[in-house]
Design an enzyme around this catalytic site. Structure first.
Site, PDB file in Angstrom:
ATOM      1  N   ASP A   1      79.670  11.937  47.425  1.00  0.00           N
ATOM      2  CA  ASP A   1      78.404  12.625  47.721  1.00  0.00           C
ATOM      3  C   ASP A   1      77.334  12.469  46.638  1.00  0.00           C
ATOM      4  OD1 ASP A   1      79.484  13.525  50.047  1.00  0.00           O
ATOM      5  OD2 ASP A   1      79.944  15.532  49.298  1.00  0.00           O
TER       6      ASP A   1
ATOM      7  N   HIS B   1      77.560  -6.030  22.641  1.00  0.00           N
ATOM      8  CA  HIS B   1      77.234  -5.147  23.771  1.00  0.00           C
ATOM      9  C   HIS B   1      77.864  -3.764  23.615  1.00  0.00           C
ATOM     10  CE1 HIS B   1      76.277  -8.871  26.446  1.00  0.00           C
ATOM     11  NE2 HIS B   1      75.299  -8.560  25.617  1.00  0.00           N
TER      12      HIS B   1
ATOM     13  N   ASP C   1      69.439  -1.064  20.041  1.00  0.00           N
ATOM     14  CA  ASP C   1      68.828  -1.947  21.039  1.00  0.00           C
ATOM     15  C   ASP C   1      68.558  -1.066  22.243  1.00  0.00           C
ATOM     16  OD1 ASP C   1      68.165  -3.834  22.949  1.00  0.00           O
ATOM     17  OD2 ASP C   1      69.767  -5.231  22.413  1.00  0.00           O
TER      18      ASP C   1
ATOM     19  N   ASP D   1      62.421  -4.134  25.822  1.00  0.00           N
ATOM     20  CA  ASP D   1      63.717  -4.500  25.243  1.00  0.00           C
ATOM     21  C   ASP D   1      63.498  -4.698  23.748  1.00  0.00           C
ATOM     22  OD1 ASP D   1      66.211  -5.488  24.677  1.00  0.00           O
ATOM     23  OD2 ASP D   1      66.036  -7.298  25.910  1.00  0.00           O
TER      24      ASP D   1
ATOM     25  N   HIS E   1      74.294 -15.763  19.580  1.00  0.00           N
ATOM     26  CA  HIS E   1      73.559 -15.668  20.852  1.00  0.00           C
ATOM     27  C   HIS E   1      72.240 -16.409  20.747  1.00  0.00           C
ATOM     28  CE1 HIS E   1      70.832 -12.555  19.237  1.00  0.00           C
ATOM     29  NE2 HIS E   1      71.900 -11.921  18.759  1.00  0.00           N
TER      30      HIS E   1
ATOM     31  N   HIS F   1      64.992 -14.198  26.043  1.00  0.00           N
ATOM     32  CA  HIS F   1      65.105 -14.351  27.492  1.00  0.00           C
ATOM     33  C   HIS F   1      63.792 -13.895  28.106  1.00  0.00           C
ATOM     34  CE1 HIS F   1      65.773  -9.968  27.437  1.00  0.00           C
ATOM     35  NE2 HIS F   1      66.602 -10.202  26.443  1.00  0.00           N
TER      36      HIS F   1
ATOM     37  N   HIS G   1      66.715  -9.125  31.823  1.00  0.00           N
ATOM     38  CA  HIS G   1      66.853 -10.584  31.760  1.00  0.00           C
ATOM     39  C   HIS G   1      66.151 -11.077  33.014  1.00  0.00           C
ATOM     40  CE1 HIS G   1      70.611 -10.481  28.931  1.00  0.00           C
ATOM     41  NE2 HIS G   1      69.568  -9.862  28.448  1.00  0.00           N
TER      42      HIS G   1
ATOM     43  N   GLU H   1      64.548 -12.412  19.527  1.00  0.00           N
ATOM     44  CA  GLU H   1      65.593 -11.506  19.028  1.00  0.00           C
ATOM     45  C   GLU H   1      66.720 -12.188  18.266  1.00  0.00           C
ATOM     46  OE1 GLU H   1      68.241  -9.896  22.072  1.00  0.00           O
ATOM     47  OE2 GLU H   1      66.931 -10.681  23.621  1.00  0.00           O
TER      48      GLU H   1
ATOM     49  N   TYR I   1      75.473 -11.251  12.370  1.00  0.00           N
ATOM     50  CA  TYR I   1      76.556 -10.276  12.528  1.00  0.00           C
ATOM     51  C   TYR I   1      77.745 -10.742  11.710  1.00  0.00           C
ATOM     52  CZ  TYR I   1      73.423  -9.892  16.470  1.00  0.00           C
ATOM     53  OH  TYR I   1      72.285  -9.820  17.243  1.00  0.00           O
TER      54      TYR I   1
ATOM     55  N   ARG J   1      69.943  -7.114  14.081  1.00  0.00           N
ATOM     56  CA  ARG J   1      69.140  -7.836  15.082  1.00  0.00           C
ATOM     57  C   ARG J   1      67.744  -7.224  15.042  1.00  0.00           C
ATOM     58  NH1 ARG J   1      72.276  -7.671  19.008  1.00  0.00           N
ATOM     59  NH2 ARG J   1      71.586  -5.925  20.291  1.00  0.00           N
TER      60      ARG J   1
ATOM     61  N   GLU K   1      64.377  -7.381  17.488  1.00  0.00           N
ATOM     62  CA  GLU K   1      63.953  -7.869  18.809  1.00  0.00           C
ATOM     63  C   GLU K   1      62.614  -7.277  19.188  1.00  0.00           C
ATOM     64  OE1 GLU K   1      66.510  -6.619  22.088  1.00  0.00           O
ATOM     65  OE2 GLU K   1      65.739  -8.263  23.318  1.00  0.00           O
TER      66      GLU K   1
HETATM   67  N1  GLY Z   1      69.238  -5.500  25.558  1.00  0.00           N
HETATM   68  C1  GLY Z   1      69.629  -6.674  26.188  1.00  0.00           C
HETATM   69  C2  GLY Z   1      69.231  -7.864  25.451  1.00  0.00           C
HETATM   70  O1  GLY Z   1      68.771  -7.752  24.342  1.00  0.00           O
HETATM   71  O2  GLY Z   1      69.264  -8.962  25.945  1.00  0.00           O
HETATM   72 MN    MN Z   2      66.934  -8.843  24.848  1.00  0.00          MN
HETATM   73 MN    MN Z   3      67.874  -5.960  23.604  1.00  0.00          MN
END
Ligand code: GLY
Ligand code: MN
Ligand code: MN
Length: 437
Positions: free
Chosen positions: A36, A239, A256, A267, A346, A350, A357, A380, A384, A401, A403
């Site tokens: 529900d 993540h 983040d 972001d 990474h 993006h 994304h 970004e 690490y 990071r 970003e």
């Molecule tokens: N927060 C998702 C990324 O940085 O791609």
């Molecule tokens: Mn991002």
């Molecule tokens: Mn991010």
């Protein structure tokens, strides 16, 4: 005031690109979280891009050709359901308020769609996005085909509508840019709030609460993705989302987080010391990532290939890792062997928009896309450093990071999230200020 013109203009552009045929664009279904109790409803990004219509149980049909028209199917007014669940526009008011040529109750979909698809050359649709819609659309096509002996012709071509819409969504219009600026601004404010609030001895989720509070109080309907509030070793988990660790005196805190406002995501990542002051190794890694981000952002300009910001970031980071003794060899050899990926695994960004994304290809005919004014992307880079035998202990568990969200302009780019401080001096000054009151 409701802006309907940008949505109408997008439908017109899509209709022109289609030339002929019919497009079918459903919105997202409501989804059950537990008995529900639904997840908060979020429309489909393609549907919203073309309609601005926020209700579930809706579908857009566009008929291209000499007499183009846009047709909305949506829920009818229902006083009983509206008492329980809230306002519904109903199809007539939706047509007038959102500027469609026609509207019908969603309950008439299965009778109206075979009529709309009859004698059309092409169906534009997003096959494979949702098996239930795939089946329903095939059912309509079969109904049209069943009338072949009466001289009715079914669409011979099915084309993926995303190939047109993704390209449109890559370059933001004025309305989108204005919304993204507001999303960026309120999200930058949330990072400032987090920096001001953080103290050793707090739990990560207390900072998460500060972020969510700030998003919502400025009208963001959702976080654009679940905030990452990662202190100490958690900053090296890309993540990480548990956000349940006690933050210590010597920790860095990587946040983040971005809000979603009227469908558009921000972001942002900022990394700062919980104590308010970077120690030596933290500062060295932080300055390195900041230099990489500055170099990457300098490559965000019209005519540059998509991967040029990433290449610039990798160069700076690889050289920095060599200088700090974390990688050995020449710059070329460290880049060639990808040894830097032990610490920077990474990519540097993006596309950003309705989806975090966002829609849009990164390559075209095998080549990286070229940046154009109006595109929006993140920048970004990060670094690490997990505990490892061949890594000096002073660097262990440092995760950084930085970003920002970039809007490609005529001559370069604008970082629309720049209001969140990111130099060591600005961060430390802000945190000092927060402690002095
Ligand atoms: N927060 C998702 C990324 O940085 O791609
Ligand atoms: Mn991002
Ligand atoms: Mn991010």
């Amino acid at each position: 005031m409701r802006h309907i013109e940008p949505y109408r203009a997008r439908r017109v552009r899509l209709l022109e690109a289609m030339e002929a045929g019919v497009a079918v664009v459903p919105t997202a279904p409501e989804r059950l979280r537990n008995r529900d109790s639904d997840y908060l409803y979020r429309f489909d990004s393609y549907f919203y891009y073309l309609t601005g219509f926020p209700e579930p149980d809706a579908l857009l049909v566009l008929v291209a050709g000499s007499k183009p028209k846009s047709v909305l199917f949506c829920r009818e007014k229902n006083p009983e359901r509206e008492l329980w669940d809230g306002y519904r526009h109903g199809f007539e008011a939706a047509r007038d308020t959102f500027g469609f040529d026609e509207a019908h109750p969603i309950a008439e979909l299965d009778t109206k769609l075979p009529e709309l698809l009859a004698n059309q050359p092409t169906l534009f649709f997003a096959p494979g996005m949702d098996p239930a819609w795939d089946a329903r659309v095939m059912g309509w096509l079969n109904q049209v085909r069943a009338k072949a002996r009466m001289g009715v012709v079914a669409p011979a071509d099915i084309r993926d509508i995303r190939s047109i819409l993704d390209e449109m969504r890559l370059v933001k219009d004025e309305h989108e840019i204005a919304t993204m600026r507001r999303a960026a601004e309120l999200s930058a404010g949330a990072h400032v709030r987090a920096m001001r609030a953080a103290r050793p001895g707090m739990m990560e989720y207390e900072i998460e609460a500060e972020l969510l509070h700030e998003f919502r109080r400025h009208g963001a309907q959702f976080p654009a993705y679940w905030p990452i509030v990662a202190s100490g070793p958690n900053a090296c988990v890309l993540h990480y989302r548990e956000n349940d660790r006690l933050m210590g005196e010597g920790d860095l805190l990587l946040i983040d987080a971005g809000g979603e406002l009227d469908g558009y995501a921000a972001d942002i990542t900022r990394t700062f010391p919980v104590s308010g002051t970077f120690n030596g190794p933290q500062r060295a890694i932080y300055e390195l990532v900041l230099a990489a981000q500055t170099a990457a952002a300098a490559q965000v300009k019209p005519g540059n290939r998509w991967d040029m910001p990433h290449e610039a970031a990798v160069k700076v980071i690889a050289q920095g890792l060599i200088d700090l003794g974390l990688c050995t060899g020449t710059l070329d050899s460290v880049i060639e062997s990808e040894d830097y990926k032990r610490f920077y695994m990474h990519r540097t960004g993006h596309w950003l928009g309705l989806d975090v994304h966002d829609a849009g290809d990164y390559k075209e005919s095998g080549e990286w896309k070229l940046l154009r004014p109006g595109m929006t992307l993140t920048v970004e880079p990060g670094c690490y450093i997990r505990p490892a035998e061949n890594v000096p202990e002073e660097f262990w568990n440092i995760g950084v990071r930085i970003e920002d969200d970039a809007l490609v302009t005529e001559n370069g780019c604008e970082l629309i999230t720049a209001a969140a401080p990111k130099t060591v001096a600005d961060i430390e000054a802000l945190m000092r200020d927060a402690r002095s009151v």
